[in-house]
Design a protein around this motif. Structure first.
Motif, PDB file in Angstrom:
ATOM      1  N   ASP A 222       0.829  -1.206   0.000  1.00 31.43           N
ATOM      2  CA  ASP A 222       0.000   0.000   0.000  1.00 31.43           C
ATOM      3  C   ASP A 222       0.867   1.262   0.000  1.00 31.43           C
ATOM      4  O   ASP A 222       0.520   2.270  -0.591  1.00 31.43           O
ATOM      5  CB  ASP A 222      -0.880  -0.041   1.252  1.00 31.43           C
ATOM      6  N   LEU A 223       2.007   1.173   0.696  1.00 32.17           N
ATOM      7  CA  LEU A 223       2.880   2.344   0.823  1.00 32.17           C
ATOM      8  C   LEU A 223       3.883   2.425  -0.322  1.00 32.17           C
ATOM      9  O   LEU A 223       4.819   3.216  -0.269  1.00 32.17           O
ATOM     10  CB  LEU A 223       3.606   2.316   2.175  1.00 32.17           C
TER      11      LEU A 223
ATOM     12  N   HIS B  78      -3.099   5.706   0.312  1.00 34.84           N
ATOM     13  CA  HIS B  78      -2.513   4.954   1.419  1.00 34.84           C
ATOM     14  C   HIS B  78      -3.599   4.554   2.403  1.00 34.84           C
ATOM     15  O   HIS B  78      -4.672   5.155   2.435  1.00 34.84           O
ATOM     16  CB  HIS B  78      -1.433   5.770   2.118  1.00 34.84           C
ATOM     17  N   THR B  79      -3.290   3.515   3.168  1.00 36.92           N
ATOM     18  CA  THR B  79      -4.286   2.960   4.080  1.00 36.92           C
ATOM     19  C   THR B  79      -3.762   2.958   5.511  1.00 36.92           C
ATOM     20  O   THR B  79      -2.593   2.670   5.735  1.00 36.92           O
ATOM     21  CB  THR B  79      -4.627   1.508   3.674  1.00 36.92           C
ATOM     22  N   PHE B  81      -4.381   0.743   8.598  1.00 39.51           N
ATOM     23  CA  PHE B  81      -5.030  -0.538   8.848  1.00 39.51           C
ATOM     24  C   PHE B  81      -5.568  -0.609  10.272  1.00 39.51           C
ATOM     25  O   PHE B  81      -5.051   0.050  11.172  1.00 39.51           O
ATOM     26  CB  PHE B  81      -4.052  -1.687   8.624  1.00 39.51           C
ATOM     27  N   ALA B  85      -0.595  -2.363  11.505  1.00 39.68           N
ATOM     28  CA  ALA B  85       0.400  -2.976  10.621  1.00 39.68           C
ATOM     29  C   ALA B  85       1.695  -2.181  10.580  1.00 39.68           C
ATOM     30  O   ALA B  85       2.264  -1.947   9.525  1.00 39.68           O
ATOM     31  CB  ALA B  85      -0.168  -3.167   9.213  1.00 39.68           C
ATOM     32  N   LEU B  86       2.171  -1.759  11.764  1.00 42.30           N
ATOM     33  CA  LEU B  86       3.485  -1.097  11.809  1.00 42.30           C
ATOM     34  C   LEU B  86       4.559  -2.158  11.648  1.00 42.30           C
ATOM     35  O   LEU B  86       4.404  -3.282  12.123  1.00 42.30           O
ATOM     36  CB  LEU B  86       3.660  -0.370  13.146  1.00 42.30           C
ATOM     37  N   PHE B  87       5.672  -1.803  10.983  1.00 45.80           N
ATOM     38  CA  PHE B  87       6.750  -2.768  10.794  1.00 45.80           C
ATOM     39  C   PHE B  87       7.499  -2.921  12.119  1.00 45.80           C
ATOM     40  O   PHE B  87       8.111  -1.961  12.593  1.00 45.80           O
ATOM     41  CB  PHE B  87       7.677  -2.304   9.686  1.00 45.80           C
ATOM     42  N   PHE B  98       9.176   5.021   5.460  1.00 43.62           N
ATOM     43  CA  PHE B  98       9.060   3.923   4.492  1.00 43.62           C
ATOM     44  C   PHE B  98       8.436   4.342   3.148  1.00 43.62           C
ATOM     45  O   PHE B  98       9.034   4.109   2.091  1.00 43.62           O
ATOM     46  CB  PHE B  98       8.286   2.760   5.132  1.00 43.62           C
ATOM     47  N   PRO B  99       7.264   4.984   3.154  1.00 41.69           N
ATOM     48  CA  PRO B  99       6.685   5.356   1.854  1.00 41.69           C
ATOM     49  C   PRO B  99       7.541   6.358   1.088  1.00 41.69           C
ATOM     50  O   PRO B  99       7.543   6.349  -0.146  1.00 41.69           O
ATOM     51  CB  PRO B  99       5.323   5.961   2.223  1.00 41.69           C
ATOM     52  N   LYS B 101      10.841   6.418   1.172  1.00 36.02           N
ATOM     53  CA  LYS B 101      11.934   5.626   0.587  1.00 36.02           C
ATOM     54  C   LYS B 101      11.447   4.906  -0.654  1.00 36.02           C
ATOM     55  O   LYS B 101      12.143   4.827  -1.661  1.00 36.02           O
ATOM     56  CB  LYS B 101      12.449   4.606   1.602  1.00 36.02           C
ATOM     57  N   ARG B 146       2.524   7.675   8.977  1.00 36.02           N
ATOM     58  CA  ARG B 146       3.078   6.903   7.874  1.00 36.02           C
ATOM     59  C   ARG B 146       2.188   6.999   6.644  1.00 36.02           C
ATOM     60  O   ARG B 146       2.669   7.065   5.513  1.00 36.02           O
ATOM     61  CB  ARG B 146       3.231   5.440   8.318  1.00 36.02           C
ATOM     62  N   GLY B 147       0.875   7.021   6.861  1.00 33.54           N
ATOM     63  CA  GLY B 147      -0.050   7.102   5.740  1.00 33.54           C
ATOM     64  C   GLY B 147      -0.102   8.484   5.106  1.00 33.54           C
ATOM     65  O   GLY B 147      -0.421   8.619   3.936  1.00 33.54           O
TER      66      GLY B 147
END
Lengths: 318, 361
Positions: A222-223, B78-79, B81, B85-87, B98-99, B101, B146-147
């Protein structure tokens, strides 16, 4: 689902409360009753023999094998403690060479197992729940037949009359090259080592991969992450604990393995395991055999320590 | 042109129709909510907008462009969740970066944008911690950051407040409203909690069994539900079987079971003889003992059967002569007093002639 990591943290919390909790005398007694038998077993059959081995490495070999007495009335008999075996180990480079060769064999086996097991474990982990158990069963099915029989089977597969040998040598001949001998070679040893140890890599990897939260891959996609990036940035780093435990389960036994090189290796393919076995069962030089065993233990501990440092740096989140 | 257009989208899973010919237009900068019970198809719509699922029929257009051939990782959507759903193997800052990158932004820009968004969600001091060290509310804010960090055209939120406790949820609602206003990204928010939807959204689409029942602003949705499902799903409402006796421009005359004849607000093309329910919100029902309700056109007698003390208000369940129960809500303006009427008290109920509504079957 989000489970595995949340679970890990929660277990952490419970551990803290567990250690802070005051326990009743009954609970303490229970702990001793449960923990006692395995503790005694390991003490008797692991710690005590370990000490005996350490002690043996500092003694002289007996005249007819075994150990020389610690003290004897006759002054002509070798007795007491000595560093002779260690001096001998370091004086002849052949022993270090066997160690290096064995470590390379173990490393190669581990790497090949890893590259073969990872896609398989991933496939099983991402299969529908119903078929997973069957696939795991298939992975461990070889254990149902005797280890030696499985190794001997490779003699037939790799033997000079085998289809494989004839195919390989036919090809080589076609290319104008010398024929090769597959059996009784480092190649045969490596093939069988990989074959025997593959399940030990698949299972920890599968156990790890199966716990990954699929939402993480959705989130990564998604990202903006491509399939390749999703693997290298999410799946792979999260599977490092599985890679480390699988690698340990393959590397350590391969390092000490003597049966496979005994059966499938040539005369020049002696590994540490064979060397140690030879001291105890062949030349009957127990002190030197003990020394070799201790050096092997030290080598394994050093490598494990190094790997743990590596894992600690990468896996501080776990 | 609407920013996101959902045109006649249908999605089936075997025989089950999860989304049934849904059309929606979502405007740029809007806080849009899909509201409905679980299984109503709202999450399926969200997954189709994100690109995790594809419609069996119909189109989804973003800025006029059909998304059908754009994979999820290429959509400027972007979603957030439900599980965040964090890494787990990345710090807060790494998660947020992250997005950026993935979009191959230059390192200096990544650092600046990450810092900026973390400041906006009040997590500057948590940049180097790992997700498992955070509280639920903090995780939620990381997921939002993040989104949003890469300024998507749309941010989809899948029941993002579901895992938080009530107090925190209310705080996060305020933060969400502020954040959406500051950043100006279009939000599509999915929830089954009507209170949340009413508090957050500019517009709400109420869904049931794969269909959109009504799309409206929160106050209109609450005040003028168009179907029995919407009336029932949003807030509390009294419903009594009714039939139209007379329909004029000014009012409706209804025969209501247990009440007799009442006057209700007019309803366009409500034919005489039409059957349905008369519905009225508890806070519109007045309750009293004496004749003070007599000037209201609709007033009845009853007995208090039940009383629910809820702090700021009390809910009285009043039984009418024929056994029908009507809920009336009274604010508790007198401190320390839980009940203005006791169970068993004979009371009068009444409401204005322009309160309540007739809903056809």
């Amino acid at each position: 689902m989000r489970s595995s990591w949340a679970g890990a943290t929660m277990r952490g919390c419970f551990c803290v409360t567990e250690s802070l909790r005051k326990s009743t005398p009954a609970a303490r007694l229970n702990r001793y009753l449960v923990g006692g038998p395995p503790f005694l077993f390991l003490l008797l059959f692991f710690v005590v023999p370990g000490f005996i081995m350490v002690l043996a490495s500092f003694r002289y070999p007996g005249e007819f094998g075994g150990l020389a007495p610690l003290s004897a009335a006759d002054p002509n008999i070798l007795q007491g403690l000595t560093l002779e075996t260690y001096r001998f180990f370091f004086s002849d480079p052949i022993y270090s060479q066997v160690f290096v060769k064995s470590i390379f064999m173990a490393l190669a086996t581990t790497l090949i197992c890893l590259t073969m097991a990872y896609p398989l474990a991933l496939l099983i982990a991402r299969s529908p729940k119903k078929s997973r158990d069957l696939m795991v069963l298939l992975v461990i099915l070889p254990f149902a037949s005797n280890f030696l029989i499985r190794v001997y089977a490779w003699m037939i597969v790799l033997g000079p009359q085998s289809a494989l040998s004839q195919l390989v040598n036919g090809l080589l001949q076609g290319l104008g090259m010398e024929p090769v001998r597959l059996l009784f070679s480092p190649f045969a040893v490596l093939v069988a080592m990989v074959y025997v140890h593959l399940p030990f890599m698949v299972l920890p990897l599968y156990t790890n991969l199966e716990k990954h939260d699929p939402a993480l891959l959705d989130a990564a996609q998604d990202l903006g992450a491509s399939a390749w990036q999703r693997f290298w940035r999410v799946t792979f780093p999260l599977s490092l604990p599985g890679i480390f435990s699988g690698s340990a389960l393959v590397f350590i036994p391969v390092l000490g393995m003597f049966a496979v090189p005994d059966i499938l290796g040539g005369t020049g393919d002696m590994l540490i395991g064979n060397l140690i076995k030879e001291q105890f069962l062949g030349t009957r030089d127990w002190p030197f055999g003990s020394t070799l065993s201790i050096m092997l233990t030290i080598a394994v501990l050093l490598i494990a320590w190094f790997a743990a440092k590596l894992a600690g740096r990468r896996g501080s989140y776990a | 042109m609407a920013q996101l257009e959902i045109r006649n989208v249908t999605r089936r899973f075997g025989d089950f129709v999860a989304v049934d010919n849904v059309s929606l237009n979502i405007e740029a900068g809007e806080f849009f909510t899909l509201l409905g019970p679980s299984g109503c198809g709202k999450t399926t719509i969200l997954r189709m907008i994100a690109g995790f699922d594809l419609p069996d029929a119909g189109q989804i257009l973003l800025d006029g462009k059909d998304l059908a051939d754009t994979p999820a990782e290429k959509r400027p959507v972007h979603t957030v969740f439900q599980s965040y759903a964090l890494f787990p193997h990345m710090t807060v800052a790494e998660n947020v970066a992250f997005p950026l990158k993935m979009a191959r932004r230059p390192a200096a820009e990544i650092a600046g944008m990450t810092r900026g968004i973390l400041r906006q969600v009040h997590l500057t001091d948590k940049a180097d911690t790992y997700p498992h060290e955070l509280s639920g509310g903090q995780k939620q804010r990381v997921a939002l950051a993040r989104g949003l960090v890469n300024r998507p055209r749309l941010l989809l939120l899948d029941e993002p407040l579901g895992a938080l406790d009530a107090k925190l949820r209310e705080e996060m609602q305020v933060e969400l409203i502020n954040l959406q206003r500051e950043i100006g990204v279009t939000f599509v928010f999915v929830t089954h909690a009507q209170v949340e939807a009413l508090a957050l959204a500019h517009r709400i689409a109420v869904m049931d069994q794969g269909r959109v029942e009504q799309v409206d602003e929160p106050a209109r949705l609450y005040g003028f539900p168009q179907t029995r499902f919407v009336a029932d799903f949003i807030g509390h409402i009294n419903q009594l079987e009714a039939q139209v006796l007379e329909s004029s421009h000014g009012h409706l005359r209804l025969a209501v079971a247990g009440l007799g004849e009442i006057i209700a607000p007019p309803l366009k093309d409500a034919a005489v003889g039409a059957k349905g329910v008369f519905a009225i919100r508890p806070e519109q029902v007045r309750i009293g003992v004496h004749g003070e309700l007599a000037e209201l056109k609709n007033h009845f007698s009853g007995v208090v059967r039940n009383l629910l003390y809820r702090g700021e208000v009390s809910v009285y369940k009043v039984e009418l002569a024929n056994g029908a129960l009507i809920e009336a809500l009274l604010p508790n303006s007198a401190p320390g007093k839980a009940e203005l009427f006791k169970v068993g008290d004979a009371v009068k109920l009444g409401w204005r002639h322009d309160a309540g509504m007739f809903l056809r079957d």
